[in-house]
Write a protein that holds these residues in place. Sequence first.
Motif, PDB file in Angstrom:
ATOM      1  N   TYR A  15      -5.053   6.368   8.163  1.00 22.16           N
ATOM      2  CA  TYR A  15      -6.013   5.746   9.222  1.00 22.16           C
ATOM      3  C   TYR A  15      -5.222   4.797  10.058  1.00 22.16           C
ATOM      4  CZ  TYR A  15      -9.862   7.826   6.277  1.00 22.16           C
ATOM      5  OH  TYR A  15     -10.601   8.535   5.825  1.00 22.16           O
ATOM      6  N   PRO A  16      -5.824   4.410  11.269  1.00 21.58           N
ATOM      7  CA  PRO A  16      -5.245   3.425  12.035  1.00 21.58           C
ATOM      8  C   PRO A  16      -5.252   1.965  11.250  1.00 21.58           C
ATOM      9  CG  PRO A  16      -7.123   4.545  13.568  1.00 21.58           C
ATOM     10  CD  PRO A  16      -7.284   4.962  12.063  1.00 21.58           C
ATOM     11  N   GLU A  17      -3.945   1.306  11.427  1.00 23.91           N
ATOM     12  CA  GLU A  17      -3.665   0.278  10.726  1.00 23.91           C
ATOM     13  C   GLU A  17      -4.740  -0.958  10.943  1.00 23.91           C
ATOM     14  OE1 GLU A  17       0.427  -1.056  10.564  1.00 23.91           O
ATOM     15  OE2 GLU A  17       1.088   0.899  11.111  1.00 23.91           O
ATOM     16  N   LYS A  18      -4.976  -1.747   9.994  1.00 21.35           N
ATOM     17  CA  LYS A  18      -6.006  -2.976  10.199  1.00 21.35           C
ATOM     18  C   LYS A  18      -5.511  -4.200  10.089  1.00 21.35           C
ATOM     19  CE  LYS A  18      -9.763  -0.166   7.734  1.00 21.35           C
ATOM     20  NZ  LYS A  18      -9.128   1.097   7.680  1.00 21.35           N
ATOM     21  N   GLY A  19      -4.142  -4.272   9.954  1.00 24.54           N
ATOM     22  CA  GLY A  19      -3.877  -5.615   9.950  1.00 24.54           C
ATOM     23  C   GLY A  19      -4.340  -6.557   8.612  1.00 24.54           C
ATOM     24  N   LYS A  21      -3.630  -7.228   4.627  1.00 19.03           N
ATOM     25  CA  LYS A  21      -2.745  -7.037   3.448  1.00 19.03           C
ATOM     26  C   LYS A  21      -3.408  -6.955   2.131  1.00 19.03           C
ATOM     27  CE  LYS A  21       1.777  -8.472   2.248  1.00 19.03           C
ATOM     28  NZ  LYS A  21       3.009  -8.947   2.586  1.00 19.03           N
ATOM     29  N   VAL A  22      -3.117  -5.814   1.375  1.00 18.79           N
ATOM     30  CA  VAL A  22      -3.355  -5.827   0.020  1.00 18.79           C
ATOM     31  C   VAL A  22      -2.128  -6.048  -0.997  1.00 18.79           C
ATOM     32  CG1 VAL A  22      -4.540  -4.344  -1.713  1.00 18.79           C
ATOM     33  CG2 VAL A  22      -5.328  -4.595   0.684  1.00 18.79           C
ATOM     34  N   VAL A  23      -2.279  -6.881  -1.948  1.00 17.92           N
ATOM     35  CA  VAL A  23      -1.272  -7.094  -2.875  1.00 17.92           C
ATOM     36  C   VAL A  23      -1.773  -6.658  -4.007  1.00 17.92           C
ATOM     37  CG1 VAL A  23       0.458  -8.816  -4.010  1.00 17.92           C
ATOM     38  CG2 VAL A  23      -0.344  -9.237  -1.765  1.00 17.92           C
ATOM     39  N   ILE A  24      -1.107  -5.738  -4.907  1.00 20.20           N
ATOM     40  CA  ILE A  24      -1.360  -5.244  -6.051  1.00 20.20           C
ATOM     41  C   ILE A  24      -0.430  -5.384  -7.009  1.00 20.20           C
ATOM     42  CG2 ILE A  24      -1.832  -2.785  -7.175  1.00 20.20           C
ATOM     43  CD1 ILE A  24      -2.394  -1.817  -4.341  1.00 20.20           C
ATOM     44  N   ALA A  35      -2.753   1.711  -4.493  1.00 19.53           N
ATOM     45  CA  ALA A  35      -1.578   1.469  -3.400  1.00 19.53           C
ATOM     46  C   ALA A  35      -1.612   2.678  -2.530  1.00 19.53           C
ATOM     47  CB  ALA A  35      -0.132   1.506  -4.112  1.00 19.53           C
ATOM     48  N   LEU A  36      -1.731   3.590  -2.992  1.00 21.38           N
ATOM     49  CA  LEU A  36      -1.772   5.011  -2.102  1.00 21.38           C
ATOM     50  C   LEU A  36      -2.982   5.129  -1.224  1.00 21.38           C
ATOM     51  CD1 LEU A  36      -0.531   7.751  -4.635  1.00 21.38           C
ATOM     52  CD2 LEU A  36       0.593   6.967  -2.745  1.00 21.38           C
ATOM     53  N   GLU A  37      -4.181   4.783  -2.006  1.00 23.25           N
ATOM     54  CA  GLU A  37      -5.399   4.935  -1.042  1.00 23.25           C
ATOM     55  C   GLU A  37      -5.509   3.854  -0.328  1.00 23.25           C
ATOM     56  OE1 GLU A  37      -8.267   7.548  -1.453  1.00 23.25           O
ATOM     57  OE2 GLU A  37      -6.040   8.161  -1.894  1.00 23.25           O
ATOM     58  N   CYS A  38      -5.106   2.607  -0.446  1.00 12.16           N
ATOM     59  CA  CYS A  38      -5.377   1.446   0.341  1.00 12.16           C
ATOM     60  C   CYS A  38      -4.364   1.618   1.610  1.00 12.16           C
ATOM     61  CB  CYS A  38      -4.794   0.231  -0.365  1.00 12.16           C
ATOM     62  SG  CYS A  38      -6.527  -0.430  -1.332  1.00 12.16           S
ATOM     63  N   TRP A  39      -3.216   2.292   1.513  1.00 10.69           N
ATOM     64  CA  TRP A  39      -2.066   2.540   2.531  1.00 10.69           C
ATOM     65  C   TRP A  39      -2.749   3.578   3.368  1.00 10.69           C
ATOM     66  CZ3 TRP A  39       0.361   6.624   4.182  1.00 10.69           C
ATOM     67  CH2 TRP A  39       1.439   6.691   5.253  1.00 10.69           C
ATOM     68  N   ARG A  40      -3.331   4.633   2.731  1.00  6.86           N
ATOM     69  CA  ARG A  40      -3.894   5.904   3.434  1.00  6.86           C
ATOM     70  C   ARG A  40      -5.052   5.418   4.399  1.00  6.86           C
ATOM     71  NH1 ARG A  40      -7.589  10.060   2.827  1.00  6.86           N
ATOM     72  NH2 ARG A  40      -8.344   9.120   0.828  1.00  6.86           N
ATOM     73  N   LYS A  41      -5.731   4.275   3.881  1.00  3.26           N
ATOM     74  CA  LYS A  41      -6.746   3.727   4.663  1.00  3.26           C
ATOM     75  C   LYS A  41      -6.515   2.703   5.897  1.00  3.26           C
ATOM     76  CE  LYS A  41     -10.120   6.521   2.537  1.00  3.26           C
ATOM     77  NZ  LYS A  41     -10.774   6.369   1.537  1.00  3.26           N
ATOM     78  N   GLY A  42      -5.036   2.423   5.783  1.00  4.25           N
ATOM     79  CA  GLY A  42      -4.860   1.593   7.017  1.00  4.25           C
ATOM     80  C   GLY A  42      -4.508   0.420   6.630  1.00  4.25           C
ATOM     81  N   PHE A  43      -4.472  -0.150   5.293  1.00  3.10           N
ATOM     82  CA  PHE A  43      -4.135  -1.458   4.976  1.00  3.10           C
ATOM     83  C   PHE A  43      -2.557  -1.432   4.449  1.00  3.10           C
ATOM     84  CE2 PHE A  43      -8.268  -0.652   3.492  1.00  3.10           C
ATOM     85  CZ  PHE A  43      -8.980  -1.799   4.087  1.00  3.10           C
ATOM     86  N   TYR A 170       3.823 -14.263  -2.813  1.00  5.58           N
ATOM     87  CA  TYR A 170       3.215 -12.882  -1.856  1.00  5.58           C
ATOM     88  C   TYR A 170       1.709 -13.629  -1.567  1.00  5.58           C
ATOM     89  CZ  TYR A 170       7.241 -10.814  -3.684  1.00  5.58           C
ATOM     90  OH  TYR A 170       8.504 -10.084  -3.916  1.00  5.58           O
ATOM     91  N   GLU A 171       1.603 -13.447  -0.351  1.00  4.28           N
ATOM     92  CA  GLU A 171       0.305 -13.621   0.301  1.00  4.28           C
ATOM     93  C   GLU A 171      -0.645 -12.381   0.692  1.00  4.28           C
ATOM     94  OE1 GLU A 171      -1.222 -15.872   4.278  1.00  4.28           O
ATOM     95  OE2 GLU A 171       0.156 -16.921   3.128  1.00  4.28           O
ATOM     96  N   GLY A 172      -1.902 -12.293   0.444  1.00  4.17           N
ATOM     97  CA  GLY A 172      -2.621 -11.264   0.955  1.00  4.17           C
ATOM     98  C   GLY A 172      -4.191 -11.464   1.140  1.00  4.17           C
ATOM     99  N   ASP A 173      -4.483 -10.714   1.920  1.00  2.00           N
ATOM    100  CA  ASP A 173      -6.095 -10.852   2.323  1.00  2.00           C
ATOM    101  C   ASP A 173      -7.055 -10.235   0.951  1.00  2.00           C
ATOM    102  OD1 ASP A 173      -5.993 -11.631   5.066  1.00  2.00           O
ATOM    103  OD2 ASP A 173      -4.987  -9.843   5.020  1.00  2.00           O
ATOM    104  N   VAL A 174      -6.415  -9.478   0.072  1.00  4.85           N
ATOM    105  CA  VAL A 174      -7.268  -9.095  -1.055  1.00  4.85           C
ATOM    106  C   VAL A 174      -6.103  -8.962  -1.901  1.00  4.85           C
ATOM    107  CG1 VAL A 174      -8.453  -7.141  -2.241  1.00  4.85           C
ATOM    108  CG2 VAL A 174      -8.886  -7.807   0.042  1.00  4.85           C
ATOM    109  N   VAL A 175      -6.215  -9.314  -3.210  1.00  9.92           N
ATOM    110  CA  VAL A 175      -5.311  -9.122  -4.411  1.00  9.92           C
ATOM    111  C   VAL A 175      -6.071  -8.269  -5.684  1.00  9.92           C
ATOM    112  CG1 VAL A 175      -3.929 -10.161  -6.368  1.00  9.92           C
ATOM    113  CG2 VAL A 175      -3.883 -11.208  -4.154  1.00  9.92           C
ATOM    114  N   VAL A 176      -5.192  -7.035  -5.871  1.00 14.78           N
ATOM    115  CA  VAL A 176      -5.835  -6.052  -7.080  1.00 14.78           C
ATOM    116  C   VAL A 176      -5.182  -6.304  -8.136  1.00 14.78           C
ATOM    117  CG1 VAL A 176      -6.242  -3.713  -7.461  1.00 14.78           C
ATOM    118  CG2 VAL A 176      -6.282  -4.455  -4.971  1.00 14.78           C
ATOM    119  N   ALA A 177      -5.568  -7.020  -9.258  1.00 14.15           N
ATOM    120  CA  ALA A 177      -5.175  -7.185 -10.725  1.00 14.15           C
ATOM    121  C   ALA A 177      -5.251  -5.895 -11.414  1.00 14.15           C
ATOM    122  CB  ALA A 177      -6.093  -8.384 -11.230  1.00 14.15           C
TER     123      ALA A 177
END
Length: 489
Positions: A15-19, A21-24, A35-43, A170-177
Amino acid sequence: MNGTSGTVVDGVYRYPEKGIKVVIVGAGNGGLTAALECWRKGFDVVVLERAAELSPLGDFFTIPPSALTTLKDYPRLYKKYHSKVHDCVVRLMTPSGHVVASLMPEWKREGIVHACPEVDISFLNRRPEYASWQLEQVQALGIPVHFSTQAENVTETDDKVIIHTDKGDYEGDVVVAADGIGSRVPWPVPGGLSAVKDSGYAVARVAFPRDTIKKGSPAEALSKSVDEEGPQFRTYVGGDDVSLIIFLTKDYVAWAFSHEADAYSAESWHNLRDPEDIIKVIEKSSNDWDPAVLDFVRQTPVKVVDWRLMWRDSIEQWTSDKGRIIKVGDSAHAFFPTAGNGAVQAQEDGISLAECLHQAGIKENMPWATRVHNTLRFQRVSILQQTGFVNRDELHHSTFDESAHAPDGEAPPEVGFFKIGRWVWDHNPEDYARRSYQKCLEHIRDGKKFYNTNIPPGHVFKSWTLESEYKRMAEGGHSGLKENGYWGM
């Protein structure tokens, strides 16, 4: 292909990039799926993993259709998956080898259409092999994975999260634990580092190449059955709180032995064990074990890890109060192997979370997205966690004589372990998040009514704990969980 319509990388449409960042944190099944799904959705995605590499250890697990609904979107991973499809009949057996029941997995039965019909569901998957396929797909898409990177602390503000590691920040807008039940990070989430309890149970699991079994031995006759009958999943019910599962495929074989954490078990998380020690425990349950089964265990060519099963009671809130940190997989919800859902729900988490973040759209809405995901998932996961206790109770307290035999294609009524239910494996977590997002958001934000439909139809959700399940089992009480709502096909 570039532009506002998105891009294609390694055959995967992004999907179009959203700008955003998601840190996993954590590169297990849940972390890599996220990681795969968030990247595919443009993150923009980065993965941090404390180990130096993916572990080569592990035997087999089962991933039903609900966790594979987006597999078709990754041609490389799709091809790898279909290179090792182990389609097999599930058998319930007495220690002597008498077959009590023989049946196909529910989603493989005649006339059944499930959540991802384009996937030939493999009943058995080798855990390290599957993980390597996921990692290969992640790397082919250019998603950074930093191994040997230990997350040590975390700082969260209203608009960002900083993960402090031994290699830098590492800085992110969302962090996935996604760092498991043994997380070393003090996540600012309710129950973040709450005490992990010893469940009182243990399981020894090991896999090894089939060709290591000695020619002419009793175990060879057992392994050779693969050549005539194909891959097999055999569950031997031994009574006396013991069960043994044997996995047989053309190349690899494995066994998993579940028992109480008695005097034979270590007082630590795990203990390297000799197969002969396991056989002593197995033989305590019955004097009628098939010699080929005992020989199969005895010929294990590597040391066995006998894991004490640890537990943390369900915590309804998986997000930080600010909403920019969200737990997934074992970090949020522990599972017993008898639930058959640990890896499944971790992958469903990754799929659901990515779609919720996508629905939220902008940075400011990310905290709402994690809360919606949490609300959509909690009841479903909690019910499935509880099945681990119910299934274990049924398996370990059932005994069958040599005349017992269930009708073809059916399981004995007293063993619900083989009865899963369409609500489990016919679920599509991406579609559910897409359809439910707005109504669930309005429920959280505005107090409007919302009811999850990813649980058994008609189910009335009830909270429970490790102690409440122990008490029920000690008193000999029937769970009634699988009579709460519709668990049929």
